[in-house]
Design an enzyme around this catalytic site. Sequence first.
Site, mmCIF file in Angstrom:
data_model
loop_
_atom_site.group_PDB
_atom_site.id
_atom_site.type_symbol
_atom_site.label_atom_id
_atom_site.label_comp_id
_atom_site.label_asym_id
_atom_site.label_seq_id
_atom_site.Cartn_x
_atom_site.Cartn_y
_atom_site.Cartn_z
ATOM 1 N N GLY A 58 -8.446 11.828 7.470
ATOM 2 C CA GLY A 58 -9.444 10.983 8.114
ATOM 3 C C GLY A 58 -10.436 10.419 7.097
ATOM 4 O O GLY A 58 -10.345 10.683 5.895
ATOM 5 N N HIS B 282 -19.607 13.053 -1.008
ATOM 6 C CA HIS B 282 -19.978 11.912 -0.169
ATOM 7 C C HIS B 282 -21.500 11.781 -0.131
ATOM 8 O O HIS B 282 -22.195 12.791 0.058
ATOM 9 C CB HIS B 282 -19.417 12.106 1.241
ATOM 10 C CG HIS B 282 -19.712 10.961 2.150
ATOM 11 N ND1 HIS B 282 -19.023 9.765 2.081
ATOM 12 C CD2 HIS B 282 -20.647 10.797 3.115
ATOM 13 C CE1 HIS B 282 -19.510 8.932 2.979
ATOM 14 N NE2 HIS B 282 -20.505 9.520 3.620
ATOM 15 N N ARG C 208 0.821 -1.217 0.000
ATOM 16 C CA ARG C 208 0.000 0.000 0.000
ATOM 17 C C ARG C 208 0.860 1.275 0.000
ATOM 18 O O ARG C 208 0.516 2.278 -0.634
ATOM 19 C CB ARG C 208 -0.920 -0.029 1.233
ATOM 20 C CG ARG C 208 -1.758 1.214 1.454
ATOM 21 C CD ARG C 208 -2.880 1.311 0.433
ATOM 22 N NE ARG C 208 -3.404 2.652 0.363
ATOM 23 C CZ ARG C 208 -4.704 2.966 0.463
ATOM 24 N NH1 ARG C 208 -5.602 2.042 0.597
ATOM 25 N NH2 ARG C 208 -5.095 4.208 0.357
ATOM 26 N N ARG D 135 -11.042 4.999 -2.259
ATOM 27 C CA ARG D 135 -9.813 4.761 -1.493
ATOM 28 C C ARG D 135 -9.601 5.916 -0.523
ATOM 29 O O ARG D 135 -9.878 7.070 -0.876
ATOM 30 C CB ARG D 135 -8.592 4.701 -2.411
ATOM 31 C CG ARG D 135 -8.663 3.635 -3.476
ATOM 32 C CD ARG D 135 -8.382 2.268 -2.914
ATOM 33 N NE ARG D 135 -8.470 1.251 -3.954
ATOM 34 C CZ ARG D 135 -8.430 -0.051 -3.711
ATOM 35 N NH1 ARG D 135 -8.292 -0.504 -2.478
ATOM 36 N NH2 ARG D 135 -8.529 -0.917 -4.699
ATOM 37 N N ILE D 136 -9.079 5.592 0.651
ATOM 38 C CA ILE D 136 -8.704 6.634 1.600
ATOM 39 C C ILE D 136 -7.325 7.149 1.194
ATOM 40 O O ILE D 136 -6.399 6.360 0.982
ATOM 41 C CB ILE D 136 -8.646 6.073 3.045
ATOM 42 C CG1 ILE D 136 -9.984 5.429 3.417
ATOM 43 C CG2 ILE D 136 -8.261 7.168 4.027
ATOM 44 C CD1 ILE D 136 -11.166 6.351 3.351
#
Length: 187
Positions: free
Chosen positions: A138, A104, A62, A88-89
């Site tokens: 976050g 979102h 990652r 993906r974060i």
Amino acid sequence: MKRILVLASGTGSLAQEIFDADFSGEGAEVVALICDRPDAQVLQRAEVRHIESYTIPMLPDRAQWNLELETLIAALRPTLVVSAGFMRILPEAITSRFRIINSHPALLPLFPGAHAVRDALNAGATETGTTIHWVDAGVDTGEVIAQEKVEILAGDTEESLHERIKIVERGLIVATIRMVLAHLESQ
Ligand code: GAR
């Protein structure tokens, strides 16, 4: 010229709205798409609109993927990065280096994460909606820029509700890009 970079993972109906919008009034243009899934429909949408696209599939390592993504974004010199269905974060190294907004499908801080529509239904909410926010490291925690409500109807399924949310998202993401661009300097 201000440079808009789109990140997306799937169908790409939000990305399509951004590709179709005319940002010349903002002195901006969509310069590229980055996608993490080689089979995603959004890649075909970019091709049809002659928008350069880059596929960067997730790697077993990652940290290596994070670095490849950061290097690619930097090379594209975006004024604004728009995460439009990118699942993906993003790591802190990327969120702190670039100006990134995300769409979102819920009224944050309610229902963050990858299953926002399902979570709102399961919670028995009577309304949900969409949020455009700045992206920090976050999970959907960055500062909210704009929100719009969507009523949850009796008999709604995850699919029916998500489709109604996406209709609202498509308008709000383009309007928010215009608003944000007015405050950003081209590189
Ligand atoms: C949109 O509803 C977007 O908000 C959501 O994925 C959908 C993409 O639709 N993103 C997230 O849930 C990110 N946490 P699309 O592929 O039709 O544009």
